[in-house]
Design a protein around this motif. Sequence first.
Motif, PDB file in Angstrom:
ATOM      1  N   ASP A 117      -6.519  -6.597   4.156  1.00 30.48           N
ATOM      2  CA  ASP A 117      -5.904  -5.260   4.177  1.00 30.48           C
ATOM      3  C   ASP A 117      -5.999  -4.660   5.574  1.00 30.48           C
ATOM      4  O   ASP A 117      -7.095  -4.413   6.076  1.00 30.48           O
ATOM      5  CB  ASP A 117      -6.668  -4.387   3.160  1.00 30.48           C
ATOM      6  CG  ASP A 117      -6.097  -2.974   3.032  1.00 30.48           C
ATOM      7  OD1 ASP A 117      -5.049  -2.688   3.637  1.00 30.48           O
ATOM      8  OD2 ASP A 117      -6.728  -2.172   2.308  1.00 30.48           O
ATOM      9  N   GLY A 160      -2.968  -3.857   9.009  1.00 33.47           N
ATOM     10  CA  GLY A 160      -2.274  -4.441  10.156  1.00 33.47           C
ATOM     11  C   GLY A 160      -1.536  -5.732   9.872  1.00 33.47           C
ATOM     12  O   GLY A 160      -1.231  -6.489  10.802  1.00 33.47           O
ATOM     13  N   GLY A 211      -9.067   4.001   6.735  1.00 35.94           N
ATOM     14  CA  GLY A 211      -8.798   5.429   6.884  1.00 35.94           C
ATOM     15  C   GLY A 211      -7.335   5.737   7.180  1.00 35.94           C
ATOM     16  O   GLY A 211      -6.853   6.804   6.842  1.00 35.94           O
ATOM     17  N   ASP A 250      -4.772   3.482  -2.197  1.00 42.38           N
ATOM     18  CA  ASP A 250      -5.885   3.787  -1.295  1.00 42.38           C
ATOM     19  C   ASP A 250      -6.405   5.193  -1.557  1.00 42.38           C
ATOM     20  O   ASP A 250      -5.687   6.173  -1.357  1.00 42.38           O
ATOM     21  CB  ASP A 250      -5.398   3.710   0.159  1.00 42.38           C
ATOM     22  CG  ASP A 250      -5.130   2.284   0.587  1.00 42.38           C
ATOM     23  OD1 ASP A 250      -6.077   1.478   0.566  1.00 42.38           O
ATOM     24  OD2 ASP A 250      -3.967   1.977   0.925  1.00 42.38           O
ATOM     25  N   GLY A 267      -0.946   1.710   9.527  1.00 41.18           N
ATOM     26  CA  GLY A 267      -0.263   1.536  10.805  1.00 41.18           C
ATOM     27  C   GLY A 267      -1.130   1.136  11.989  1.00 41.18           C
ATOM     28  O   GLY A 267      -0.708   1.294  13.132  1.00 41.18           O
ATOM     29  N   GLY A 275       1.188  -1.960   4.194  1.00 40.40           N
ATOM     30  CA  GLY A 275       1.670  -0.587   4.085  1.00 40.40           C
ATOM     31  C   GLY A 275       2.876  -0.372   4.973  1.00 40.40           C
ATOM     32  O   GLY A 275       4.025  -0.451   4.520  1.00 40.40           O
ATOM     33  N   ASN A 276       2.602  -0.145   6.251  1.00 43.24           N
ATOM     34  CA  ASN A 276       3.683   0.113   7.194  1.00 43.24           C
ATOM     35  C   ASN A 276       4.730  -0.999   7.240  1.00 43.24           C
ATOM     36  O   ASN A 276       5.926  -0.711   7.307  1.00 43.24           O
ATOM     37  CB  ASN A 276       3.099   0.300   8.606  1.00 43.24           C
ATOM     38  CG  ASN A 276       2.917   1.765   8.926  1.00 43.24           C
ATOM     39  OD1 ASN A 276       2.563   2.557   8.050  1.00 43.24           O
ATOM     40  ND2 ASN A 276       3.151   2.139  10.160  1.00 43.24           N
ATOM     41  N   SER A 316       0.839  -1.204   0.000  1.00 44.57           N
ATOM     42  CA  SER A 316       0.000   0.000   0.000  1.00 44.57           C
ATOM     43  C   SER A 316       0.872   1.251   0.000  1.00 44.57           C
ATOM     44  O   SER A 316       1.591   1.525   0.969  1.00 44.57           O
ATOM     45  CB  SER A 316      -0.907   0.007   1.227  1.00 44.57           C
ATOM     46  OG  SER A 316      -1.435   1.307   1.391  1.00 44.57           O
TER      47      SER A 316
HETATM   48  C1  DX5 Z   1      -6.365   1.582   5.320  1.00 48.51           C
HETATM   49  C2  DX5 Z   1      -5.910   1.183   3.941  1.00 48.51           C
HETATM   50  C3  DX5 Z   1      -4.780   0.230   3.963  1.00 48.51           C
HETATM   51  C4  DX5 Z   1      -3.545   0.718   4.676  1.00 48.51           C
HETATM   52  C5  DX5 Z   1      -2.823  -0.471   5.185  1.00 48.51           C
HETATM   53  O1  DX5 Z   1      -7.547   2.288   5.241  1.00 48.51           O
HETATM   54  O2  DX5 Z   1      -6.958   0.562   3.228  1.00 48.51           O
HETATM   55  O3  DX5 Z   1      -4.470  -0.223   2.653  1.00 48.51           O
HETATM   56  O4  DX5 Z   1      -2.713   1.494   3.871  1.00 48.51           O
HETATM   57  O5  DX5 Z   1      -1.756  -0.043   5.956  1.00 48.51           O
HETATM   58  P1  DX5 Z   1      -1.072  -0.973   7.053  1.00 48.51           P
HETATM   59  O6  DX5 Z   1      -0.556  -2.185   6.354  1.00 48.51           O
HETATM   60  O7  DX5 Z   1       0.007  -0.105   7.601  1.00 48.51           O
HETATM   61  O8  DX5 Z   1      -2.131  -1.328   8.076  1.00 48.51           O
END
Ligand code: DX5
Length: 215
Positions: A174, A176, A141, A34, A144, A196-197, A7
């Motif tokens: 998607d 955490g 939203g 996103d 992390g 993402g993170n 992400s």
């Molecule tokens: C949250 C997004 C995700 C987010 C995931 O609303 O849909 O795609 O970027 O980020 P992590 O992997 O850090 O939870």
Amino acid sequence: MPLISPSLLSADFLHLADECKMLNESEADWFHLDVMDGRFVPNISYGFPVIAQIKKTTAKLFDVHLMIVEPEKYAADFKTAGADILTVHIEACSHLHRNIQQIKLLGMQAGVALNPHSPVALLKDIIQDLDLVLIMSVNPGFGGQSFIPHSIEKINQLRSLISESGSHAKIEVDGGITLENAKQIVEAGADVLVAGNAVFKSADPKATIAALKNM
Ligand code: DX5
Ligand code: ZN
């Protein structure tokens, strides 16, 4: 082996070209983009011009996650910007069947996302039409956040619904996802992991992508 869809929400926006280069050199399968409107979710991210620029850097598939109300107003513009898969939220669509047909008619794969409170059973009469179901394992939203454990149960239920219905939909998860919990999520039935993170904030993002893929 799961598909990995990093992400870009957690990327360094000041060095987006470098981040795209890293993803292109990595084992990442898709780019997860996103889009947030400040109405469906309490945050605003990026839109068409940014997505269209990123598209120029890669041949990898664009997995666009819309966290917006009235997605039907913008579906054609997301196609133009480079979306290959367009995912809408069930909670944002009063006429989901129509939304899905529109996305397919525009030549994209169609996905539906479920918030943590939305039961898998809501998909019973639409699952045949879907290419992807996105299980949100955090409240959408923000990047992390921590993985909501009940999501595992939902992945199991969705795996059963897909096999009973003969649907070809992929299961994407998607929110955490980390190196610690990814194996359990894949074992529950996930086909695609969004991270993402875990990717962009790691010391070696390419190695993290490889580790997620080769669990
Ligand atoms: C949250 C997004 C995700 C987010 C995931 O609303 O849909 O795609 O970027 O980020 P992590 O992997 O850090 O939870
Ligand atoms: Zn997402």
